[in-house]
Design an enzyme around this catalytic site. Structure first.
Site, PDB file in Angstrom:
ATOM      1  N   CYS A 191      75.622 113.353   1.467  1.00 36.77           N
ATOM      2  CA  CYS A 191      76.057 112.025   1.897  1.00 36.77           C
ATOM      3  C   CYS A 191      76.208 111.110   0.683  1.00 36.77           C
ATOM      4  O   CYS A 191      75.576 111.312  -0.343  1.00 36.77           O
ATOM      5  CB  CYS A 191      75.024 111.450   2.850  1.00 36.77           C
ATOM      6  SG  CYS A 191      75.358 109.769   3.388  1.00 36.77           S
ATOM      7  N   SER A 195      75.042 108.258   0.311  1.00 37.74           N
ATOM      8  CA  SER A 195      73.788 107.569   0.000  1.00 37.74           C
ATOM      9  C   SER A 195      72.935 108.384  -0.977  1.00 37.74           C
ATOM     10  O   SER A 195      72.149 107.820  -1.735  1.00 37.74           O
ATOM     11  CB  SER A 195      73.000 107.274   1.268  1.00 37.74           C
ATOM     12  OG  SER A 195      73.750 106.441   2.110  1.00 37.74           O
ATOM     13  N   HIS A 237      74.820 107.800  -4.402  1.00 36.56           N
ATOM     14  CA  HIS A 237      74.495 106.528  -5.054  1.00 36.56           C
ATOM     15  C   HIS A 237      73.324 106.719  -6.023  1.00 36.56           C
ATOM     16  O   HIS A 237      73.302 106.144  -7.108  1.00 36.56           O
ATOM     17  CB  HIS A 237      74.096 105.481  -4.008  1.00 36.56           C
ATOM     18  CG  HIS A 237      75.260 104.749  -3.402  1.00 36.56           C
ATOM     19  ND1 HIS A 237      76.222 104.119  -4.159  1.00 36.56           N
ATOM     20  CD2 HIS A 237      75.593 104.504  -2.118  1.00 36.56           C
ATOM     21  CE1 HIS A 237      77.101 103.531  -3.357  1.00 36.56           C
ATOM     22  NE2 HIS A 237      76.746 103.762  -2.109  1.00 36.56           N
ATOM     23  N   HIS A 288      69.172 113.575   3.369  1.00 41.16           N
ATOM     24  CA  HIS A 288      68.615 112.861   4.524  1.00 41.16           C
ATOM     25  C   HIS A 288      69.384 113.191   5.798  1.00 41.16           C
ATOM     26  O   HIS A 288      69.196 112.548   6.820  1.00 41.16           O
ATOM     27  CB  HIS A 288      68.635 111.354   4.262  1.00 41.16           C
ATOM     28  CG  HIS A 288      70.010 110.837   3.982  1.00 41.16           C
ATOM     29  ND1 HIS A 288      70.611 110.974   2.749  1.00 41.16           N
ATOM     30  CD2 HIS A 288      70.916 110.234   4.778  1.00 41.16           C
ATOM     31  CE1 HIS A 288      71.832 110.459   2.815  1.00 41.16           C
ATOM     32  NE2 HIS A 288      72.047 110.016   4.038  1.00 41.16           N
ATOM     33  N   CYS A 297      73.480 111.621  10.078  1.00 41.22           N
ATOM     34  CA  CYS A 297      73.859 110.455   9.263  1.00 41.22           C
ATOM     35  C   CYS A 297      75.315 110.056   9.495  1.00 41.22           C
ATOM     36  O   CYS A 297      75.581 109.038  10.116  1.00 41.22           O
ATOM     37  CB  CYS A 297      73.574 110.632   7.776  1.00 41.22           C
ATOM     38  SG  CYS A 297      73.846 109.077   6.887  1.00 41.22           S
TER      39      CYS A 297
HETATM   40 ZN    ZN Z   1      73.784 109.330   4.775  1.00 41.17          ZN
END
Ligand code: ZN
Ligand code: ZN
Length: 367
Positions: free
Chosen positions: A40, A42, A45, A61, A168
């Site tokens: 993902c 995230s 990042h 996650h 997610c």
């Molecule tokens: Zn995510």
């Protein structure tokens, strides 16, 4: 027990796949043998240093697997259950949880956002030194220990490599349309950014029979995938003037809803610019630390244009995950088309390096 996990140390250093020690689940916790986990933005990042997260940490996650062991007091799942991981280990008793908004539970900020369990510690370690799990999930591992409210049971006949994405991208994107916005049949929808989340917004808009669904991305492959998931028009702003193209499609006023699924200043501002008076722009993308936006408040009040945020699709995992998996199994949510490449955990570094250059399909690690 020994587990295999990808450990992130610092920005610019490749993650290393290592053997770590995983403690048994404590009170209210669950041990899950993962079948699959998705990559993902995230996580990306952190990999890129846009979000500060000190290593060592096991990222990831978004995952799904089978419950292997439960700690004392666990009531929502049992050994053998198939579960989708949620990165909001909510408390279940606060005002936010009681009002059906667990993503806003303070416990999530205090624990998951600090990469620790409810007792402030981690279950993973290396040579006796704690290794935190990102968002108290740490899904880039073949086994995880998570809070019971992070292990959401789903039907056993659903393939786990698809169900993982519900945890997610799909919950975030589809949820933004259904839960946060409440898009109505026939509404016009603009989606800026066609990665896993943006494509899920398109799937959500398709599911609720939105009218025109306009997908925007600079990558032709992502636009093609967007079309296959229900976008009625696609725009590459590198080739066409975006505002002009949108107004040509829906009229001068603009769209009813604009979803920003990247997290950049110019695209959030463009989303806001392109909604009609009385329309709403929904920020779904997660921005890098330090990003701010400029909006004219006069336009906001005079034209009644709204700008709202959506975290985790305003979803309630225990309610929404099983439903989203059901919709997939009924053929109403095409998660097969959302998956791009399926890789091994040993391919994790090159898979992240390829992120953003691909066609928007989710890369999934299988164990
Ligand atoms: Zn995510
Ligand atoms: Zn709570």
């Amino acid at each position: 027990m020994k587990v295999t996990a990808a450990v992130f140390e610092s920005v610019g250093k490749p993650m290393r796949v290592e053997e770590l020690d995983l403690e048994d689940p404590k009170e209210g916790e669950v041990l899950v043998k993962l079948a699959a986990s998705g990559l993902c933005h995230s996580d990306y990042h952190v990999v890129k240093g846009e979000w500060s997260s000190e290593g060592p940490v096991v990222l990831g996650h978004e995952g799904a697997g089978v419950v292997e062991k439960v700690g004392p007091g666990v009531t929502n799942v049992a050994v053998g259950d198939h579960v989708v991981l949620s990165w909001v280990p909510y408390c279940g008793v606060c005002t936010y949880c009681n009002s059906g908004r667990p993503a806003l539970c303070p416990k999530v900020v205090e624990t998951a956002y600090q990469n620790v369990m409810f007792d402030g510690t981690s279950r993973l370690s290396r040579d006796g030194q704690a290794v935190p799990s990102y968002l108290a999930t740490g899904a880039f591992a073949d086994h995880v220990v998570v809070r019971e409210s992070s292990a959401i049971p789903v039907r056993k006949d659903a393939p786990l490599d698809k169900a993982a994405l519900v945890g997610c991208a799909v919950a975030t994107g589809v949820g933004a349309v259904i839960n946060t916005a409440g898009v109505q049949p026939g509404d016009t929808v603009l989606v800026i950014g066609c990665g896993g989340v943006g494509l899920s917004v398109i799937m959500g808009a398709t599911l609720v029979s939105a009218g025109q669904i306009i997908a925007v991305d600079v990558n032709e492959g992502s636009l093609e995938r967007a079309r296959s998931l229900g976008a009625t028009a696609v725009i590459n702003p590198r080739q066409t003037d975006l505002a002009e193209a949108v107004r040509e499609l829906v009229g001068e006023a603009g769209v009813d809803w604009a979803f920003e699924a990247i997290g950049l200043k110019p695209t959030v501002e463009t989303a806001y610019e392109l909604i009609r008076p009385g329309g709403t722009a929904v920020v779904v993308g997660q921005a890098a630390e330090g990003v701010t936006i400029e909006i004219d408040p006069m336009v906001m009040s005079d034209r009644e244009k709204s700008l709202i945020g959506s975290n985790y699709g305003s979803c309630h995992p225990a309610l929404d995950f099983p439903r989203l998996v059901d919709l997939y199994m009924q053929g109403k949510l095409d998660l097969d088309r959302l998956v791009g490449r399926t890789v091994s955990i040993h391919d994790i570094n090159e898979s992240f390096a390829a992120m953003g250059k691909g066609d928007g399909g989710r890369t999934v690690i299988t164990y």
